[in-house]
Design a protein around this motif. Structure first.
Motif, short mmCIF file in Angstrom:
data_model
loop_
_atom_site.label_atom_id
_atom_site.label_comp_id
_atom_site.label_asym_id
_atom_site.label_seq_id
_atom_site.Cartn_x
_atom_site.Cartn_y
_atom_site.Cartn_z
N TYR A 8 21.06 55.52 4.96
CA TYR A 8 21.40 55.45 6.42
C TYR A 8 22.62 54.33 6.29
O TYR A 8 22.26 53.32 5.95
N MET A 9 23.73 54.86 6.96
CA MET A 9 24.92 54.13 7.10
C MET A 9 24.81 53.58 8.50
O MET A 9 24.74 54.49 9.44
N PHE A 10 25.33 52.36 8.75
CA PHE A 10 25.40 51.69 9.79
C PHE A 10 26.87 50.91 9.80
O PHE A 10 27.02 49.76 9.15
N LEU A 11 27.77 51.67 10.30
CA LEU A 11 29.13 51.04 10.32
C LEU A 11 29.47 49.95 11.42
O LEU A 11 28.87 50.28 12.69
N LYS A 12 30.19 49.18 11.24
CA LYS A 12 30.35 48.08 12.23
C LYS A 12 31.08 48.61 13.52
O LYS A 12 31.04 48.14 14.56
N THR A 13 31.73 49.80 13.29
CA THR A 13 32.42 50.63 14.34
C THR A 13 31.49 51.54 15.10
O THR A 13 31.90 52.02 16.27
N ASP A 14 30.09 51.83 14.78
CA ASP A 14 29.23 52.65 15.35
C ASP A 14 29.00 51.96 16.83
O ASP A 14 29.03 50.81 17.06
N SER A 15 28.78 52.96 17.76
CA SER A 15 27.99 52.34 19.30
C SER A 15 26.79 52.01 19.19
O SER A 15 26.14 52.22 17.99
N GLN A 16 26.45 51.34 20.17
CA GLN A 16 25.13 51.11 20.14
C GLN A 16 24.14 52.14 20.14
O GLN A 16 23.01 52.02 19.57
N LYS A 17 24.45 53.22 20.89
CA LYS A 17 23.69 54.59 20.75
C LYS A 17 23.50 55.18 19.41
O LYS A 17 22.24 55.45 19.15
N GLU A 18 24.49 55.11 18.57
CA GLU A 18 24.58 55.65 17.42
C GLU A 18 23.63 54.73 16.49
O GLU A 18 22.94 55.15 15.70
N THR A 19 23.79 53.26 16.77
CA THR A 19 22.99 52.31 15.91
C THR A 19 21.42 52.56 16.08
O THR A 19 20.50 52.60 15.20
N LEU A 20 21.23 52.85 17.37
CA LEU A 20 19.79 52.70 17.79
C LEU A 20 19.09 54.03 17.16
O LEU A 20 17.85 53.95 16.71
N GLU A 21 19.72 55.03 17.37
CA GLU A 21 19.36 56.47 16.85
C GLU A 21 19.03 56.30 15.25
O GLU A 21 17.88 56.78 14.85
N ARG A 22 19.97 55.61 14.74
CA ARG A 22 19.90 55.55 13.19
C ARG A 22 18.81 54.74 12.87
O ARG A 22 18.05 54.90 11.76
N MET A 23 18.53 53.48 13.57
CA MET A 23 17.49 52.43 13.46
C MET A 23 16.33 53.16 13.46
O MET A 23 15.15 52.83 12.75
N ILE A 24 15.93 53.93 14.35
CA ILE A 24 14.49 54.61 14.66
C ILE A 24 14.36 55.69 13.42
O ILE A 24 13.30 55.60 12.91
N GLU A 25 15.42 56.54 13.09
CA GLU A 25 15.33 57.22 11.82
C GLU A 25 15.01 56.51 10.44
O GLU A 25 14.16 56.76 9.73
N MET A 26 15.81 55.21 10.49
CA MET A 26 15.56 54.62 9.37
C MET A 26 14.13 53.90 9.17
O MET A 26 13.32 53.99 8.29
N ALA A 27 13.61 53.61 10.23
CA ALA A 27 12.33 52.66 10.57
C ALA A 27 11.20 53.77 10.18
O ALA A 27 10.24 53.45 10.01
N SER A 28 11.45 55.16 10.58
CA SER A 28 10.38 56.10 10.55
C SER A 28 10.18 56.93 9.21
O SER A 28 9.41 57.30 9.06
#
Length: 176
Positions: free
Chosen positions: A53-73
């Motif tokens: 799972y990649m989290f880029l410093k340019t990601d929006s809050q929505k993109e980050t949150l969605e990816r966080m949920i995927e990563m944690a799941s």
């Protein structure tokens, strides 16, 4: 960048999985604050596919949150292999082209031998990329390989049980 490798072996299920993902989320918060790219690599045995799972410093809050949920799941179960995820972490750092202050955080409860050939290649590449590897050992006393491959090994119990846990956690995260 910060690359966090999380052990997804069967023995990591339960509290160990929760601890590892909590640490990853804390590191993500640090990466965002410091405007650094962040990646999470879930790994198992050498025959298991890794999940990144990649989290880029340019990601929006929505993109980050969605990816966080995927990563944690995500949780796979399986065995433990150190070589594949660390090699992938180095590839992510190399592709970023930003080697200054690059860190790998390796979270596991296991022990795994690494080949001498891989270790020699890893050591040279680590130096070339000017990268540090910090291991966080969760509920294990078998850390021989972690001591061999890491710049520092942190016992998760020291963070969780120490009376000065917040101060110690601050020191640990400060290294990264």
């Amino acid at each position: 960048p910060i690359v966090c490798c999380i052990d997804n072996s069967g023995s990591m299920s339960g509290d160990r999985e929760i601890y590892s993902k909590a640490i990853a989320l804390g590191l993500l918060a640090i990466a965002k604050k410091e405007k650094r790219d962040f990646a999470v690599i879930h790994f198992g045995s050498s025959s298991d596919p890794i999940q990144t799972y990649m989290f880029l410093k340019t990601d929006s809050q929505k993109e980050t949150l969605e990816r966080m949920i995927e990563m944690a799941s995500y949780f796979r179960g399986g065995g433990t292999d150190f070589e594949l995820p660390i090699t992938e972490a180095m590839n992510i750092i190399d592709k970023s082209g930003k080697f200054n202050k690059a860190s790998i955080v390796f979270i596991t409860d296991g022990e795994c031998d690494v080949s001498d050939e891989w270790f020699k290649s890893y050591t040279a590449r680590k130096k070339e990329l000017d990268t540090n590897l910090y291991s966080i050992a969760i509920e294990t006393s078998s850390i021989h390989t972690l001591e061999r491959i890491s710049d520092a090994v942190i016992m998760a119990e020291d963070i969780l049980n120490d009376k000065k846990a917040m101060e110690y956690a601050g020191e640990v995260f400060g290294m990264i």
